[in-house]
Design a protein around this motif. Structure first.
Motif, PDB file in Angstrom:
ATOM      1  N   LEU A 127       3.123  16.128 -24.122  1.00 26.02           N
ATOM      2  CA  LEU A 127       4.240  15.559 -23.356  1.00 26.02           C
ATOM      3  C   LEU A 127       5.446  16.490 -23.363  1.00 26.02           C
ATOM      4  N   SER A 128       5.780  17.022 -24.543  1.00 26.38           N
ATOM      5  CA  SER A 128       6.915  17.941 -24.648  1.00 26.38           C
ATOM      6  C   SER A 128       6.729  18.826 -25.873  1.00 26.38           C
ATOM      7  N   GLY A 129       7.379  19.963 -25.850  1.00 26.79           N
ATOM      8  CA  GLY A 129       7.273  20.914 -26.955  1.00 26.79           C
ATOM      9  C   GLY A 129       6.042  21.795 -26.805  1.00 26.79           C
ATOM     10  N   ARG A 130       5.706  22.459 -27.909  1.00 29.13           N
ATOM     11  CA  ARG A 130       4.537  23.342 -27.913  1.00 29.13           C
ATOM     12  C   ARG A 130       3.620  22.939 -29.062  1.00 29.13           C
ATOM     13  N   LEU A 131       2.361  22.707 -28.742  1.00 31.20           N
ATOM     14  CA  LEU A 131       1.375  22.274 -29.712  1.00 31.20           C
ATOM     15  C   LEU A 131       0.501  23.456 -30.116  1.00 31.20           C
ATOM     16  N   LEU A 140      -4.817  28.274 -30.400  1.00 31.35           N
ATOM     17  CA  LEU A 140      -4.188  28.130 -29.087  1.00 31.35           C
ATOM     18  C   LEU A 140      -2.800  27.520 -29.198  1.00 31.35           C
ATOM     19  N   VAL A 141      -1.974  27.778 -28.194  1.00 33.64           N
ATOM     20  CA  VAL A 141      -0.692  27.094 -28.056  1.00 33.64           C
ATOM     21  C   VAL A 141      -0.723  26.396 -26.699  1.00 33.64           C
ATOM     22  N   LEU A 142      -0.535  25.077 -26.724  1.00 33.31           N
ATOM     23  CA  LEU A 142      -0.509  24.284 -25.495  1.00 33.31           C
ATOM     24  C   LEU A 142       0.928  23.881 -25.221  1.00 33.31           C
ATOM     25  N   HIS A 143       1.306  23.939 -23.945  1.00 30.77           N
ATOM     26  CA  HIS A 143       2.663  23.585 -23.515  1.00 30.77           C
ATOM     27  C   HIS A 143       2.652  22.224 -22.825  1.00 30.77           C
ATOM     28  N   ALA A 144       3.820  21.697 -22.541  1.00 32.80           N
ATOM     29  CA  ALA A 144       3.946  20.398 -21.865  1.00 32.80           C
ATOM     30  C   ALA A 144       3.095  20.392 -20.600  1.00 32.80           C
ATOM     31  N   GLY A 145       2.322  19.316 -20.447  1.00 36.08           N
ATOM     32  CA  GLY A 145       1.464  19.168 -19.279  1.00 36.08           C
ATOM     33  C   GLY A 145       0.054  19.696 -19.480  1.00 36.08           C
ATOM     34  N   GLU A 146      -0.204  20.377 -20.595  1.00 38.11           N
ATOM     35  CA  GLU A 146      -1.548  20.897 -20.833  1.00 38.11           C
ATOM     36  C   GLU A 146      -2.378  19.889 -21.625  1.00 38.11           C
ATOM     37  N   VAL A 147      -3.701  20.000 -21.439  1.00 40.26           N
ATOM     38  CA  VAL A 147      -4.648  19.055 -22.007  1.00 40.26           C
ATOM     39  C   VAL A 147      -5.720  19.816 -22.777  1.00 40.26           C
ATOM     40  N   ALA A 148      -6.227  19.235 -23.851  1.00 46.07           N
ATOM     41  CA  ALA A 148      -7.369  19.771 -24.587  1.00 46.07           C
ATOM     42  C   ALA A 148      -8.330  18.630 -24.885  1.00 46.07           C
ATOM     43  N   GLU A 149      -9.602  18.956 -24.900  1.00 40.48           N
ATOM     44  CA  GLU A 149     -10.630  17.969 -25.198  1.00 40.48           C
ATOM     45  C   GLU A 149     -11.643  18.653 -26.101  1.00 40.48           C
ATOM     46  N   PHE A 150     -12.048  17.979 -27.193  1.00 43.02           N
ATOM     47  CA  PHE A 150     -12.965  18.642 -28.112  1.00 43.02           C
ATOM     48  C   PHE A 150     -13.740  17.655 -28.962  1.00 43.02           C
ATOM     49  N   ASP A 151     -14.866  18.135 -29.456  1.00 45.65           N
ATOM     50  CA  ASP A 151     -15.711  17.402 -30.383  1.00 45.65           C
ATOM     51  C   ASP A 151     -15.098  17.565 -31.767  1.00 45.65           C
ATOM     52  N   ALA A 164       9.987  23.652 -33.264  1.00 46.12           N
ATOM     53  CA  ALA A 164      10.553  22.373 -32.814  1.00 46.12           C
ATOM     54  C   ALA A 164       9.448  21.318 -32.854  1.00 46.12           C
ATOM     55  N   PRO A 165       9.800  20.031 -32.801  1.00 51.03           N
ATOM     56  CA  PRO A 165       8.776  18.990 -32.746  1.00 51.03           C
ATOM     57  C   PRO A 165       7.966  19.092 -31.448  1.00 51.03           C
ATOM     58  N   VAL A 166       6.770  18.539 -31.485  1.00 50.57           N
ATOM     59  CA  VAL A 166       5.922  18.450 -30.299  1.00 50.57           C
ATOM     60  C   VAL A 166       5.515  16.991 -30.134  1.00 50.57           C
ATOM     61  N   GLU A 167       5.490  16.539 -28.883  1.00 46.57           N
ATOM     62  CA  GLU A 167       5.154  15.152 -28.585  1.00 46.57           C
ATOM     63  C   GLU A 167       3.861  15.141 -27.778  1.00 46.57           C
TER      64      GLU A 167
END
Length: 189
Positions: A127-131, A140-151, A164-167
């Motif tokens: 939703l916000s921040g960097r994951l 990996l680094v995911l940014h706002a609007g990005e999606v990941a799916e995994f087993d 910073a926090p990530v949401e």
């Protein structure tokens, strides 16, 4: 249930009288015999949709008003956030088992990877921040609007990049309940 049905007849009579409508006039407007309308109002006949719908239409009132439907409960979900250090997890689903949804705000101190494995499948949306997400050999680094799916049987960890926090929104389910949305790693991250 019996109380609700018993109150329909008097309610029908009250609504008809408030509109200054006779049984004969209501019969003509609805196509329901005067004797049937009278038995409905006196409680000698059980109301049915076939009878109530034309009456509601003739009086121009919602069906709920005729039957005295109980008020709809408060639709708000009372969320109970769980605080863990500088992170907060908010369960968005309340039934156990099956697909579970969470909103997470992960604080910047959760930035050291500690990969784990368990049964299931997870889908994350930033939703916000960097994951920062470590998945098997990927970092990996995911940014706002990005999606990941995994087993989740793969060693994995996710947290803040440390600045910073990530949401995020997380959907987690038993193996086989996949969300069918895949994130592509961004160039260089």
């Amino acid at each position: 249930m019996e109380e609700v049905l018993a109150a329909v007849g008097p309610r029908l009579k009250r609504i008809r009288q408030q509109r200054q409508c006779t049984l004969a006039a209501l019969s003509e407007a609805t196509g329901i015999s005067v004797s049937t309308l009278s038995r409905l109002e006196s409680g000698q006949r059980k109301p049915s949709l076939e009878l109530l719908l034309p009456i509601a239409h003739a009086h121009q009132v919602p069906l709920d008003e005729l039957v005295g439907a109980p008020p709809v409960g408060d639709p708000r979900v009372r969320l109970k956030p769980v605080k863990r250090g500088d992170s907060t997890v908010v369960p968005l689903t309340q039934q156990p088992g099956g697909l579970q949804a969470f909103k997470m705000v992960i604080g910047p101190t959760r930035s050291t990877p500690e990969p784990r494995t368990h049964e299931g499948y997870e889908w994350l949306y930033v939703l916000s921040g960097r994951l920062r997400m470590v998945l098997a050999d990927h970092d990996l680094v995911l940014h706002a609007g990005e999606v990941a799916e995994f087993d989740t049987r793969l060693p994995h960890w996710f947290g803040s990049t440390g600045d910073a926090p990530v949401e995020i929104i997380s959907l987690f389910g038993p193996q086989g309940e996949r969300m069918h949305v895949r994130a592509r790693p961004s160039d260089g991250t």
